[in-house]
Design a protein around this motif. Sequence first.
Motif, PDB file in Angstrom:
ATOM      1  N   ALA A   1      38.277  35.431 -50.181  1.00  0.00           N
ATOM      2  CA  ALA A   1      39.603  33.839 -50.043  1.00  0.00           C
ATOM      3  C   ALA A   1      38.169  32.872 -48.860  1.00  0.00           C
ATOM      4  CB  ALA A   1      40.245  34.432 -48.420  1.00  0.00           C
ATOM      5  N   THR A   2      37.622  32.767 -48.260  1.00  0.00           N
ATOM      6  CA  THR A   2      36.561  32.158 -47.821  1.00  0.00           C
ATOM      7  C   THR A   2      36.382  31.370 -48.675  1.00  0.00           C
ATOM      8  OG1 THR A   2      35.815  33.564 -46.393  1.00  0.00           O
ATOM      9  CG2 THR A   2      34.397  31.646 -46.632  1.00  0.00           C
ATOM     10  N   ASP A   3      35.751  31.592 -50.232  1.00  0.00           N
ATOM     11  CA  ASP A   3      35.008  30.981 -51.055  1.00  0.00           C
ATOM     12  C   ASP A   3      36.264  30.092 -51.686  1.00  0.00           C
ATOM     13  OD1 ASP A   3      32.628  32.349 -50.924  1.00  0.00           O
ATOM     14  OD2 ASP A   3      32.535  32.922 -52.715  1.00  0.00           O
ATOM     15  N   ARG A   4      37.236  30.117 -51.922  1.00  0.00           N
ATOM     16  CA  ARG A   4      38.478  29.863 -52.716  1.00  0.00           C
ATOM     17  C   ARG A   4      38.746  28.726 -51.561  1.00  0.00           C
ATOM     18  NH1 ARG A   4      39.391  35.030 -54.539  1.00  0.00           N
ATOM     19  NH2 ARG A   4      41.269  35.024 -52.138  1.00  0.00           N
ATOM     20  N   SER A   5      38.960  29.290 -50.162  1.00  0.00           N
ATOM     21  CA  SER A   5      39.356  28.145 -49.014  1.00  0.00           C
ATOM     22  C   SER A   5      38.745  27.278 -48.274  1.00  0.00           C
ATOM     23  CB  SER A   5      40.360  29.241 -47.600  1.00  0.00           C
ATOM     24  OG  SER A   5      39.343  29.616 -47.538  1.00  0.00           O
ATOM     25  N   GLY A   6      39.477  26.029 -47.801  1.00  0.00           N
ATOM     26  CA  GLY A   6      38.438  25.138 -47.018  1.00  0.00           C
ATOM     27  C   GLY A   6      39.065  25.324 -45.321  1.00  0.00           C
ATOM     28  N   TYR A   7      37.737  24.414 -44.731  1.00  0.00           N
ATOM     29  CA  TYR A   7      38.400  24.349 -43.238  1.00  0.00           C
ATOM     30  C   TYR A   7      38.666  22.983 -42.825  1.00  0.00           C
ATOM     31  CZ  TYR A   7      37.237  29.659 -44.101  1.00  0.00           C
ATOM     32  OH  TYR A   7      37.018  30.395 -43.924  1.00  0.00           O
ATOM     33  N   SER A   8      38.881  22.656 -42.107  1.00  0.00           N
ATOM     34  CA  SER A   8      38.299  21.256 -41.442  1.00  0.00           C
ATOM     35  C   SER A   8      38.602  21.294 -39.802  1.00  0.00           C
ATOM     36  CB  SER A   8      39.745  19.834 -41.667  1.00  0.00           C
ATOM     37  OG  SER A   8      40.990  20.919 -40.779  1.00  0.00           O
ATOM     38  N   LEU A   9      37.085  20.762 -39.368  1.00  0.00           N
ATOM     39  CA  LEU A   9      37.309  20.359 -37.648  1.00  0.00           C
ATOM     40  C   LEU A   9      37.874  19.017 -37.296  1.00  0.00           C
ATOM     41  CD1 LEU A   9      33.128  21.094 -37.462  1.00  0.00           C
ATOM     42  CD2 LEU A   9      35.019  22.334 -37.110  1.00  0.00           C
ATOM     43  N   GLY A  10      38.781  19.259 -36.133  1.00  0.00           N
ATOM     44  CA  GLY A  10      40.193  18.268 -36.427  1.00  0.00           C
ATOM     45  C   GLY A  10      41.711  18.421 -37.545  1.00  0.00           C
ATOM     46  N   THR A  11      42.615  17.671 -36.693  1.00  0.00           N
ATOM     47  CA  THR A  11      43.580  17.985 -37.976  1.00  0.00           C
ATOM     48  C   THR A  11      44.226  15.994 -37.768  1.00  0.00           C
ATOM     49  OG1 THR A  11      44.757  17.692 -35.483  1.00  0.00           O
ATOM     50  CG2 THR A  11      44.295  20.276 -36.693  1.00  0.00           C
ATOM     51  N   ALA A  12      44.676  15.986 -38.886  1.00  0.00           N
ATOM     52  CA  ALA A  12      45.595  14.975 -39.048  1.00  0.00           C
ATOM     53  C   ALA A  12      46.451  14.550 -37.561  1.00  0.00           C
ATOM     54  CB  ALA A  12      46.951  14.954 -40.300  1.00  0.00           C
ATOM     55  N   GLU A  13      47.061  15.548 -36.893  1.00  0.00           N
ATOM     56  CA  GLU A  13      47.238  15.170 -35.788  1.00  0.00           C
ATOM     57  C   GLU A  13      46.303  14.930 -34.243  1.00  0.00           C
ATOM     58  OE1 GLU A  13      48.096  17.524 -37.178  1.00  0.00           O
ATOM     59  OE2 GLU A  13      50.450  17.291 -38.725  1.00  0.00           O
ATOM     60  N   GLN A  14      45.180  15.635 -34.627  1.00  0.00           N
ATOM     61  CA  GLN A  14      44.317  15.392 -33.517  1.00  0.00           C
ATOM     62  C   GLN A  14      43.145  15.052 -34.035  1.00  0.00           C
ATOM     63  OE1 GLN A  14      44.543  18.566 -30.732  1.00  0.00           O
ATOM     64  NE2 GLN A  14      45.172  17.486 -29.327  1.00  0.00           N
ATOM     65  N   PRO A  15      42.515  13.952 -35.081  1.00  0.00           N
ATOM     66  CA  PRO A  15      41.763  13.193 -35.292  1.00  0.00           C
ATOM     67  C   PRO A  15      40.738  13.665 -34.409  1.00  0.00           C
ATOM     68  CG  PRO A  15      42.645  11.107 -35.583  1.00  0.00           C
ATOM     69  CD  PRO A  15      44.002  13.068 -34.961  1.00  0.00           C
ATOM     70  N   LEU A  16      38.853  13.906 -35.155  1.00  0.00           N
ATOM     71  CA  LEU A  16      37.983  13.490 -34.202  1.00  0.00           C
ATOM     72  C   LEU A  16      37.779  11.976 -34.202  1.00  0.00           C
ATOM     73  CD1 LEU A  16      35.714  15.994 -35.575  1.00  0.00           C
ATOM     74  CD2 LEU A  16      36.735  16.505 -33.447  1.00  0.00           C
ATOM     75  N   PRO A  17      37.633  11.683 -33.020  1.00  0.00           N
ATOM     76  CA  PRO A  17      37.512  10.504 -32.792  1.00  0.00           C
ATOM     77  C   PRO A  17      36.075   9.691 -33.257  1.00  0.00           C
ATOM     78  CG  PRO A  17      37.530  11.531 -30.554  1.00  0.00           C
ATOM     79  CD  PRO A  17      36.938  12.751 -31.801  1.00  0.00           C
ATOM     80  N   THR A  18      35.945   8.913 -33.373  1.00  0.00           N
ATOM     81  CA  THR A  18      34.814   8.007 -34.152  1.00  0.00           C
ATOM     82  C   THR A  18      33.486   8.575 -33.321  1.00  0.00           C
ATOM     83  OG1 THR A  18      36.412   5.991 -34.219  1.00  0.00           O
ATOM     84  CG2 THR A  18      33.344   5.944 -34.904  1.00  0.00           C
ATOM     85  N   GLY A  19      31.912   8.377 -33.764  1.00  0.00           N
ATOM     86  CA  GLY A  19      31.191   8.401 -32.863  1.00  0.00           C
ATOM     87  C   GLY A  19      30.167   9.571 -33.692  1.00  0.00           C
ATOM     88  N   ARG A  20      28.722  10.203 -32.899  1.00  0.00           N
ATOM     89  CA  ARG A  20      27.635  11.199 -33.397  1.00  0.00           C
ATOM     90  C   ARG A  20      28.417  12.258 -32.765  1.00  0.00           C
ATOM     91  NH1 ARG A  20      22.102  10.029 -31.479  1.00  0.00           N
ATOM     92  NH2 ARG A  20      23.190   9.976 -29.605  1.00  0.00           N
ATOM     93  N   TYR A  21      28.344  13.241 -34.537  1.00  0.00           N
ATOM     94  CA  TYR A  21      28.423  14.627 -34.131  1.00  0.00           C
ATOM     95  C   TYR A  21      27.332  15.317 -34.363  1.00  0.00           C
ATOM     96  CZ  TYR A  21      33.654  13.162 -33.214  1.00  0.00           C
ATOM     97  OH  TYR A  21      34.403  12.464 -32.402  1.00  0.00           O
ATOM     98  N   THR A  22      26.997  16.558 -33.695  1.00  0.00           N
ATOM     99  CA  THR A  22      26.261  17.214 -33.870  1.00  0.00           C
ATOM    100  C   THR A  22      26.698  18.652 -34.629  1.00  0.00           C
ATOM    101  OG1 THR A  22      24.267  17.014 -32.291  1.00  0.00           O
ATOM    102  CG2 THR A  22      24.159  19.139 -33.427  1.00  0.00           C
ATOM    103  N   LEU A  23      26.477  19.035 -35.764  1.00  0.00           N
ATOM    104  CA  LEU A  23      27.065  20.104 -36.175  1.00  0.00           C
ATOM    105  C   LEU A  23      26.195  21.432 -36.470  1.00  0.00           C
ATOM    106  CD1 LEU A  23      30.096  21.435 -38.408  1.00  0.00           C
ATOM    107  CD2 LEU A  23      28.516  20.983 -40.867  1.00  0.00           C
ATOM    108  N   PHE A  24      27.080  22.532 -35.698  1.00  0.00           N
ATOM    109  CA  PHE A  24      26.239  23.901 -35.809  1.00  0.00           C
ATOM    110  C   PHE A  24      26.633  25.360 -36.625  1.00  0.00           C
ATOM    111  CE2 PHE A  24      24.618  21.862 -32.384  1.00  0.00           C
ATOM    112  CZ  PHE A  24      23.693  22.412 -31.758  1.00  0.00           C
TER     113      PHE A  24
END
Length: 331
Positions: free
Chosen positions: A126-149
Motif C-alpha cells: 500500500a505504501t508503494d502505491r500511495s503518496g504522502y505530503s508534508l503540509g496541506t492545501a489549507e496549511q502549506p509549508l511556508p517559504t524557505g529552507r527545510y531539513t528533511l529527515f
Amino acid sequence: MPEQTGREPLADAFFQFRMQAPEEIVVPGAPAAHRTVRRRRTARVSAVAALTALVLAAGGYSAASLSAPAPADPATPSAAPSPTVSAGPTLGPQQLRRLSVSALERLGMKPGKVRRGAVYGSVDDATDRSGYSLGTAEQPLPTGRYTLFVICRGVGRIAVTWQADSGRGTIDAPCVDPAERFPPTQHVEVWLHVPGLITLSVSGDDVARARSGFAVMVNDPLMTIAETALQRTGGSGLGGGVGMVTGETENVHPDAAAGTYVLQLTCAGTGTIKATLKMGSVSAVKTVRCSEQPSRVTITITSKRVATLKVLMSRDPKAPQVAVADTLWMK
C-alpha cells in the motif's frame, strides 16, 4: 496512511542544537572578541541531551546561504536491494505499526502528537502505491529552507523520493533494528520558493516490504519562518542561529573587545519573548512580539572596555514553544 496532528517539542530541541553548532566553531588564533562559549539553559535541557547522539549520527550541519537553494539530489527509481539480509517472515499490521511508531519516536514524537511536517507508516504494498505530503492545501509549508529527515526500523532498505517547487530527489535509507537506540538518520536540504507542499513517495526493497516501518519529517515550520524573516546586514559575525525556545536561554561571549555590538532577531509563533543584550554594566532589553509574519528587531549596545558579552532570552516555560532566529556581530 500517514498520521498527522499537532506540535511536539522534543524533535525541535535537536534542530536548535544542530543549527547553532556552526557558530560554536572558532578558528584558533582569532581575536578575543570572537571567542565564544555558548551555554543553553532551557526548560527542555533533557530533550537536547537525549538527542545528542542523533546529532553525532546525522553529521554536521551545512550552513548554506539563505538566498541560494542547494541543488536537488538525483532521483533513483527504487530502494537498493539488500542481498545480504535474511528477509524472514512477513509481519502483521500491529507488528508493522510498532515498527513505524518506533521510527517516529526516534524523531522525538509519539502517535497523537505528530506535528505539521511529519508522517509515518508501514513499508508495504500500500505504501508503494500511495503518496504522502508534508503540509496541506489549507496549511502549506511556508517559504524557505527545510531539513528533511528519514528513519526506517526493521530490515532491508527504503527509498524516499521528495518533490518540491525547487526540484526533486531521493534518499536511500537502511532499515535498522528497533533495539538500536540511536541509529543514524538520513537527511537532505529542501527549499520551497513559495508556500506549498513537499510530496513524498516511499518504496521498500523486497526485504523491507511488510517487515519495516518508517518516519519522515522536516524541521518545525516556525523555524523556517523565523530564519527566512531574519536578513542579516553587515558586521563581523560572532554567532547566531535558529531554534525553538521556551524558558530561558543564555549565550556567553567572554572577554569581548570594547566596541559596539548589534543583535538582530526574529520570533515566529505566538506571544512574546524578552531579549537582553548585556556587556559588563551596559545592557539593553526589548520585548519581541512573535507571529507568523515576524519583524526583525535590533538591539545595540556600546562598551568602552573588555567585558563578558551575553545574549539572554526568556519566555514563560508554560507557554508554547516559539522559534527564534538571531545573529550577533560587532560593528
